[in-house]
Scaffold this motif. Sequence first.
Motif, PDB file in Angstrom:
ATOM      1  N   GLU A 185      29.839  48.804  54.661  1.00 22.15           N
ATOM      2  CA  GLU A 185      30.880  48.526  55.270  1.00 22.15           C
ATOM      3  C   GLU A 185      32.141  47.404  54.476  1.00 22.15           C
ATOM      4  O   GLU A 185      31.836  46.578  54.415  1.00 22.15           O
ATOM      5  CB  GLU A 185      30.719  48.737  57.048  1.00 22.15           C
ATOM      6  N   LEU A 186      33.557  47.966  53.959  1.00 22.16           N
ATOM      7  CA  LEU A 186      33.840  47.321  53.993  1.00 22.16           C
ATOM      8  C   LEU A 186      34.831  46.598  54.350  1.00 22.16           C
ATOM      9  O   LEU A 186      35.739  47.489  55.059  1.00 22.16           O
ATOM     10  CB  LEU A 186      34.401  47.715  52.142  1.00 22.16           C
ATOM     11  N   ILE A 187      35.682  45.297  54.525  1.00 21.81           N
ATOM     12  CA  ILE A 187      36.352  45.424  55.156  1.00 21.81           C
ATOM     13  C   ILE A 187      37.079  44.535  54.840  1.00 21.81           C
ATOM     14  O   ILE A 187      37.358  43.630  53.761  1.00 21.81           O
ATOM     15  CB  ILE A 187      36.204  43.964  56.952  1.00 21.81           C
ATOM     16  N   MET A 188      38.647  43.705  55.027  1.00 22.36           N
ATOM     17  CA  MET A 188      39.589  42.992  55.059  1.00 22.36           C
ATOM     18  C   MET A 188      39.334  41.426  54.294  1.00 22.36           C
ATOM     19  O   MET A 188      38.190  41.277  55.650  1.00 22.36           O
ATOM     20  CB  MET A 188      40.857  43.552  55.280  1.00 22.36           C
ATOM     21  N   LYS A 189      39.176  41.031  53.597  1.00 24.37           N
ATOM     22  CA  LYS A 189      39.236  39.732  53.517  1.00 24.37           C
ATOM     23  C   LYS A 189      39.020  38.863  54.560  1.00 24.37           C
ATOM     24  O   LYS A 189      38.255  38.237  54.475  1.00 24.37           O
ATOM     25  CB  LYS A 189      39.963  38.996  52.449  1.00 24.37           C
TER      26      LYS A 189
END
Length: 192
Positions: A185-189
């Motif tokens: 899962e890649l979420i915003m910084k």
Amino acid sequence: MTTVLNLEPITTLTREQFYRLCEANPDLQLERSPQGKLIIMAPLGGESGRIEANLIGDLIIWNRQTRLGVVFSSQTVFSLPGGGDRSPDVAWVALERWKALSQTEREGFPPICPDFVIELRSRTDRLKPLQEKMQEYLASGLRLGWLINPQDKLVEIYLANQPVEVVAMPVMLTGNEVLPGFSLELIMKNEE
């Protein structure tokens, strides 16, 4: 920031010369393009280093459970079949392909293209050279690759024999048949 040195006016940097250059300069992270250009990689800042470490950690956890391959950090240089010597930020090679290499090949710059790579665009990286590097991996036998671009909140997905797919973050990436059961899962910084 990455620096590319064109040594063509004085020499053509061979794979063997590149290996010796890396041994003589272990504090530098170097790559060699298929054309023999020397690429000097800048050290990572804290934020990029943190993200890279987390990506490696997630892949290691999955790999320890499945035992399907071998995980590598950005310090590993692969001698690609296309002529370049590259060090992806995160790499994975299927176990049977890794075991097919000799002990000498494993101890040097493995003469193999990883099955899976992640390239993480750092704050100072230009996007086009990273995209070209991903295409070089594909041409060398890459099965799956992710170019993570936190600045633009995008991920480019590279699959063999398919057009590049661009997806926006946040996103759940899956390893497909290359990394069965792996998801990231890649979420915003600012959401991490």
